[in-house]
Write a protein that holds these residues in place. Structure first.
Motif, PDB file in Angstrom:
ATOM      1  N   MET A  10      14.509 -11.725  -1.313  1.00  0.00           N
ATOM      2  CA  MET A  10      13.878 -10.922  -0.269  1.00  0.00           C
ATOM      3  C   MET A  10      12.583 -11.588   0.165  1.00  0.00           C
ATOM      4  SD  MET A  10      12.787  -8.168  -3.063  1.00  0.00           S
ATOM      5  CE  MET A  10      14.198  -8.812  -3.938  1.00  0.00           C
ATOM      6  N   GLN A  11      12.028 -11.127   1.287  1.00  0.00           N
ATOM      7  CA  GLN A  11      10.719 -11.606   1.718  1.00  0.00           C
ATOM      8  C   GLN A  11       9.587 -10.912   0.969  1.00  0.00           C
ATOM      9  OE1 GLN A  11      10.560 -11.108   5.967  1.00  0.00           O
ATOM     10  NE2 GLN A  11      12.153 -12.625   6.374  1.00  0.00           N
ATOM     11  N   ARG A  12       9.735  -9.591   0.780  1.00  0.00           N
ATOM     12  CA  ARG A  12       8.732  -8.818   0.054  1.00  0.00           C
ATOM     13  C   ARG A  12       9.452  -7.863  -0.903  1.00  0.00           C
ATOM     14  NH1 ARG A  12       6.458 -11.912   2.934  1.00  0.00           N
ATOM     15  NH2 ARG A  12       4.631 -11.583   4.289  1.00  0.00           N
ATOM     16  N   VAL A  13       8.935  -7.739  -2.115  1.00  0.00           N
ATOM     17  CA  VAL A  13       9.437  -6.688  -2.994  1.00  0.00           C
ATOM     18  C   VAL A  13       8.966  -5.338  -2.473  1.00  0.00           C
ATOM     19  CG1 VAL A  13       9.335  -5.718  -5.318  1.00  0.00           C
ATOM     20  CG2 VAL A  13       9.566  -8.187  -5.010  1.00  0.00           C
ATOM     21  N   PHE A  14       7.699  -5.239  -2.118  1.00  0.00           N
ATOM     22  CA  PHE A  14       7.103  -3.961  -1.726  1.00  0.00           C
ATOM     23  C   PHE A  14       6.099  -4.229  -0.621  1.00  0.00           C
ATOM     24  CE2 PHE A  14       3.871  -0.545  -3.207  1.00  0.00           C
ATOM     25  CZ  PHE A  14       4.327   0.353  -2.257  1.00  0.00           C
ATOM     26  N   GLU A  15       6.222  -3.476   0.473  1.00  0.00           N
ATOM     27  CA  GLU A  15       5.294  -3.657   1.583  1.00  0.00           C
ATOM     28  C   GLU A  15       4.976  -2.316   2.220  1.00  0.00           C
ATOM     29  OE1 GLU A  15       4.666  -6.241   5.707  1.00  0.00           O
ATOM     30  OE2 GLU A  15       6.421  -6.605   4.427  1.00  0.00           O
ATOM     31  N   ILE A  16       3.709  -2.139   2.511  1.00  0.00           N
ATOM     32  CA  ILE A  16       3.252  -1.041   3.365  1.00  0.00           C
ATOM     33  C   ILE A  16       2.512  -1.677   4.530  1.00  0.00           C
ATOM     34  CG2 ILE A  16       1.838   1.025   3.564  1.00  0.00           C
ATOM     35  CD1 ILE A  16       2.105   1.444   0.574  1.00  0.00           C
ATOM     36  N   ASP A  17       2.921  -1.323   5.752  1.00  0.00           N
ATOM     37  CA  ASP A  17       2.298  -1.880   6.956  1.00  0.00           C
ATOM     38  C   ASP A  17       1.976  -0.729   7.896  1.00  0.00           C
ATOM     39  OD1 ASP A  17       1.466  -3.292   9.173  1.00  0.00           O
ATOM     40  OD2 ASP A  17       3.063  -4.796   9.038  1.00  0.00           O
ATOM     41  N   THR A  18       0.696  -0.554   8.200  1.00  0.00           N
ATOM     42  CA  THR A  18       0.262   0.555   9.061  1.00  0.00           C
ATOM     43  C   THR A  18       0.052   0.127  10.504  1.00  0.00           C
ATOM     44  OG1 THR A  18      -2.035   0.121   8.428  1.00  0.00           O
ATOM     45  CG2 THR A  18      -0.827   1.753   7.137  1.00  0.00           C
ATOM     46  N   ASP A  19       0.569  -1.052  10.853  1.00  0.00           N
ATOM     47  CA  ASP A  19       0.428  -1.533  12.235  1.00  0.00           C
ATOM     48  C   ASP A  19       1.749  -2.107  12.730  1.00  0.00           C
ATOM     49  OD1 ASP A  19      -0.880  -2.080  14.645  1.00  0.00           O
ATOM     50  OD2 ASP A  19      -1.433  -4.105  14.006  1.00  0.00           O
ATOM     51  N   VAL A  20       2.838  -1.352  12.561  1.00  0.00           N
ATOM     52  CA  VAL A  20       4.160  -1.802  12.986  1.00  0.00           C
ATOM     53  C   VAL A  20       4.477  -1.167  14.332  1.00  0.00           C
ATOM     54  CG1 VAL A  20       6.621  -1.793  12.460  1.00  0.00           C
ATOM     55  CG2 VAL A  20       4.957  -2.109  10.623  1.00  0.00           C
ATOM     56  N   LEU A  21       4.479  -1.979  15.374  1.00  0.00           N
ATOM     57  CA  LEU A  21       4.803  -1.494  16.726  1.00  0.00           C
ATOM     58  C   LEU A  21       5.934  -2.278  17.362  1.00  0.00           C
ATOM     59  CD1 LEU A  21       1.214  -0.732  18.014  1.00  0.00           C
ATOM     60  CD2 LEU A  21       3.119   0.864  18.094  1.00  0.00           C
ATOM     61  N   TYR A  22       6.343  -3.353  16.719  1.00  0.00           N
ATOM     62  CA  TYR A  22       7.417  -4.181  17.254  1.00  0.00           C
ATOM     63  C   TYR A  22       7.136  -4.513  18.722  1.00  0.00           C
ATOM     64  CZ  TYR A  22       9.833  -2.746  12.984  1.00  0.00           C
ATOM     65  OH  TYR A  22      10.165  -2.510  11.685  1.00  0.00           O
ATOM     66  N   GLN A  23       8.213  -4.484  19.566  1.00  0.00           N
ATOM     67  CA  GLN A  23       8.042  -4.858  20.970  1.00  0.00           C
ATOM     68  C   GLN A  23       7.341  -3.775  21.782  1.00  0.00           C
ATOM     69  OE1 GLN A  23      10.816  -4.039  19.408  1.00  0.00           O
ATOM     70  NE2 GLN A  23      12.505  -3.480  20.783  1.00  0.00           N
ATOM     71  N   TRP A  24       7.184  -2.550  21.182  1.00  0.00           N
ATOM     72  CA  TRP A  24       6.618  -1.444  21.956  1.00  0.00           C
ATOM     73  C   TRP A  24       5.090  -1.518  22.046  1.00  0.00           C
ATOM     74  CZ3 TRP A  24      10.857  -0.419  23.978  1.00  0.00           C
ATOM     75  CH2 TRP A  24      12.039  -0.342  23.238  1.00  0.00           C
ATOM     76  N   ARG A  25       4.486  -2.497  21.361  1.00  0.00           N
ATOM     77  CA  ARG A  25       3.026  -2.615  21.387  1.00  0.00           C
ATOM     78  C   ARG A  25       2.508  -2.721  22.819  1.00  0.00           C
ATOM     79  NH1 ARG A  25      -0.313  -3.826  17.379  1.00  0.00           N
ATOM     80  NH2 ARG A  25       1.439  -4.489  16.064  1.00  0.00           N
TER      81      ARG A  25
END
Length: 798
Positions: free
Chosen positions: A691-706
């Protein structure tokens, strides 16, 4: 003193001498009979004393278990027993061949013309016994190795010996398994030829091999070669006789690693069997997973109670009985028609009450609706296999009739049925029979008029989900059959053209400014918003059990604002755009267990709506348990968000695994538009190779809708009390990556007991995180230079 009398009908004089070297082993009662099935009626009890009676047939096959009677009390019991010989007959009954006996068979006196019974224990009492030949009993043939065979040594036992106890007189179990057998040797010794020769339409053949196939050497050896080929050969021959093949992955060995985890020793054979079952559309009971769970829960010391001491492969009587219960449980859960003949199963009466006492929060028992024993076959209501409109109309009629009758099953019989949308009524269970494939046409016009649904967390009117229930109670989908939509047209909408982007902007603005849902039409003007495969919308008591899914236009299973949900034994494959496995959105009190997900997006997804629309509905997702699931591929094992504005609390995932790679094992994602909260979430005892990350929290996920849509209102998500523990992974780019929002930092994160083989990029990152506790995190190699590094924990980054 035992009282015994016998009445025996229709004796024949065939005597098979193939096992002349069999020793003269003692039985209580032995009768000369020809090969076949025999109904046995036994009266147990005594005029003189109380009794507890146990009776075994042939090589200690358990048929009556501890039946208690008072002094002077008698009970009459019936069962059907199979008597076999070694001869192979043609359709006219002429002997044409003989099986080649394996040397161990010579010491098991079952391959002769004698039917034997053993009355076990001094407290047993048999008053009378009546034997009569029967020709209409369903025969369940067992083909396997020493974990299935009739063990004659009283120290050893197998689940095949215990299985007859659980069937009434309508079913006979014919155990052709033998110790040391592989698929190749079973075929070469002509035992499978013998089975096929005895098959009649409606019989079953249970096939469990693997332990000895793993030892094969030479040309063609291996799970994907001879083993898979032999399974396919068996399946084809069974089906040619009108019988039903059932594959069972091999029982797990008692083999613990240094950390107390059960180590799988089957070298891909269980997975290969499941792949064959999937390709051939055959029922598969994952006995490997079930026995692994059983052994793991007992632990390294206590698990010896299931095995012969010093032998971690073969079971004792208790272990064999417990595994036979697992097989019976699978027959019930997978809705195999044999289910109707099951008796003596101790948990059957409570099979619709489901609990999760292991959850770190109070999870109230799920009490599922018992659908009445009434069937409404769509063929009777005008369904036609090649006519989508006729079949869709038949579903509507069958659902209405089922609902008016007080509930039952709307049955899809075997075959491929082309259809349009299927809309539920309350108290209806959509039952997909063995061999049934519901093929959804991909003409969008069939899914109009528009219905109240949602698109990525926003409510709207859109094309009907292919399977849809709105404000229903007591609904479900079950059975071994399959949902398989056509995808040719829907794929043309994967690219998200400009008209789709503009429609998304309009919907986002309408939701953010309070436009009523009835005015949010998204089926117009080339909006290209694909429908869900399954959506239960505002439903109560939803039971999803045992069926398969192959592909989906959009999200695969969507539980939207539902209560009391049980999803179990599902096999989901969908690798298109946005093909999440199961989306649990604004849904409360749900259990997902024993499912397989193979997805083009996230596997298990927890959501609760988008922005102002979710704030309006004010319905958090809460009290959710996910256990014992396998993810083949997916973007993450469990994801929360990014549509989570209504809030998420009390979610527990445990004992799940990924068999292929995922992007992230555990992923919480939100942004400054969502608001809401994520709290009291735990993941433990999970594993994955890469995997890329075992555990991730991201509070700035907007993808293409940013940049596509504006921020109407800023609302930061509150994240509290998140735990991940007990993780094993082979490779990852980073162990954890936590990116909080400085306006409301993440608080209360626990990370413990994590082991990774190789870490490629960085170990950890934590920004805007308070009260982070890390312990017993380890890895073997970092960036190719660091080996065998063990730490008790490390300090938060930044």
């Amino acid at each position: 003193m035992r009282h015994f009398a016998i009445v025996f009908f229709v004796l024949f004089g065939i005597l098979n001498t193939a096992f002349a070297q069999v020793p003269d082993l003692k039985h209580d009662y032995v009768f000369d009979v020809p090969e076949g099935n025999y109904k046995v009626t036994v009266t147990v009890g005594s005029r003189d004393r109380a009794a507890v009676t146990m009776l075994k047939a042939e090589s200690l096959r358990l048929v009556i278990d501890n039946v208690a009677t008072r002094k002077g009390e008698f009970k009459t019991l019936t069962f059907t027993v199979n008597k076999r010989d070694t001869l192979i007959y043609d359709d006219q009954g002429k002997v044409i061949d003989c099986i080649i006996p394996y040397y161990r068979d010579r010491y098991v006196p079952d391959w002769d013309s004698k039917l034997s019974f053993d009355i076990i224990g001094e407290q047993s009492a048999v008053e009378s016994l009546v034997i009569e030949p029967v020709s209409d009993a369903i025969t369940v043939f067992l083909c396997g190795d020493s974990t299935v065979t009739d063990q004659y040594d009283k120290v050893y036992s197998s689940w095949g010996q215990k299985l007859p106890l659980f069937f009434d007189e309508h079913v006979a179990v014919a155990n052709y398994s033998y110790s040391g057998s592989s698929t190749s040797s079973f075929i070469n010794c002509k035992k499978f030829k013998k089975v096929v020769g005895n098959l009649k339409q409606g019989d079953y053949v249970f096939i469990e091999f693997g332990h000895n196939d793993e030892k094969d050497r030479g040309a063609g050896a291996g799970a994907k070669y001879n083993y898979a080929h032999n399974l396919k050969t068996m399946i084809d021959q069974v089906r040619q006789k009108g019988a039903v093949p059932v594959l069972l992955t091999p029982t797990q060995r008692r083999n613990f690693d240094s950390e107390g985890k059960v180590h799988d020793t089957h070298k891909g054979y269980a997975e290969a069997m499941k792949e064959v079952a999937d390709r051939e559309n055959v029922i598969c009971i994952d006995l490997t997973a079930m026995t692994q769970k059983m052994i793991q829960e007992a632990g390294p010391e206590e698990s010896w109670k299931y095995f012969v001491q010093g032998d971690g492969t073969h079971n004792n009587n208790f272990g064999a009985y417990e595994i036979s219960k697992l097989v019976v449980r699978a027959i019930i859960d997978k809705n195999i028609p044999l289910k109707q003949y099951i008796r003596n199963y101790p948990e059957e009466k409570n099979s619709n009450v489901v609990t999760a006492p292991e959850a770190p929060f109070t999870f109230e028992p799920l009490v599922m609706f018992n659908f009445p024993q009434k069937d409404f076959n769509i063929a009777r209501y005008g369904a036609r296999k090649d006519d989508a409109k006729a079949t869709s109309a038949a579903f509507a009629k069958a659902m209405e009739a089922c609902n008016k009758a007080g509930g039952g099953r709307v049955v899809v019989p075997a075959g491929e049925w082309l259809t349009g949308p299927v809309h539920f009524r309350s108290n209806c269970n959509l039952y997909l029979d063995e061999g049934a494939v519901l093929v959804f046409d991909d003409d969008p016009q069939l899914y109009l008029p528009a219905v109240r649904t949602s698109w990525e967390g926003s409510e709207c009117l859109n094309y009907s989900p292919l399977v849809y229930a709105f404000e229903c109670e007591n609904v479900g989908i079950s059975g071994p059959g399959r949902l398989a939509p056509r995808m040719d047209f829907w794929k043309t909408w994967f690219a998200r053209p400009e008209t789709h982007i503009q429609a998304t902007r309009r919907l986002y603005a309408m939701c953010s400014t309070g436009i009523p849902v009835k005015d949010r039409h998204m089926e117009e003007n080339d909006a290209n918003m694909r429908p869900h495969l399954i959506q239960f919308n505002r439903c109560t008591n939803v039971n999803l059990d045992g069926f398969e899914i192959r592909e989906s236009p959009f999200w695969t299973i969507h539980l939207y604002m539902c209560k009391d949900v049980w999803a179990h034994n599902l096999n989901v494959y969908a690798h298109g755009h946005n093909n999440d496995g199961i989306d649990i959105e604004m849904t409360q009190h749900a259990l997902v267990e024993n499912c397989t997900f193979d997805q083009g997006d996230d596997a298990v997804v927890i959501k609760s709506g988008r922005n102002q629309d979710a704030w309006r509905l004010a319905t958090p997702t809460q009290d959710v348990v996910i256990r014992n699931c396998n993810v083949v591929q997916g973007h993450c094992l469990m994801g929360i968000g990014s549509e989570m504005a209504g809030g998420v609390r009390r979610v527990y995932m445990h004992d799940c695994q990924c068999s292929d790679q995922v992007y992230r094992l555990f992923y919480l994602k939100t942004n400054h538009r969502r608001g809401g909260f994520i709290e009291d979430v735990t993941m433990e005892n999970v594993s994955a190779p890469k995997m890329q990350r075992v555990f991730e929290i991201d509070t700035d996920v907007l993808y293409q809708w940013r940049d596509i849509v504006p921020t109407f209102e800023t609302a930061v998500t509150r994240i509290r009390n998140i735990t991940i523990r007990g993780v094993r992974a082979d490779q990852t780019d980073a162990i954890y990556d936590l990116k909080g929002d400085e306006r409301d930092p993440i608080q209360g994160v626990t990370i413990e007991n994590i082991h990774v083989g190789e870490v490629h990029k960085f170990l950890n990152n934590a920004v805007n995180v308070k009260n982070l506790q890390v312990s017993n995190v380890s890895w073997d190699n970092f960036g190719g230079g660091e080996t065998s590094t063990q730490i008790s924990g490390f300090a938060p980054g930044n």
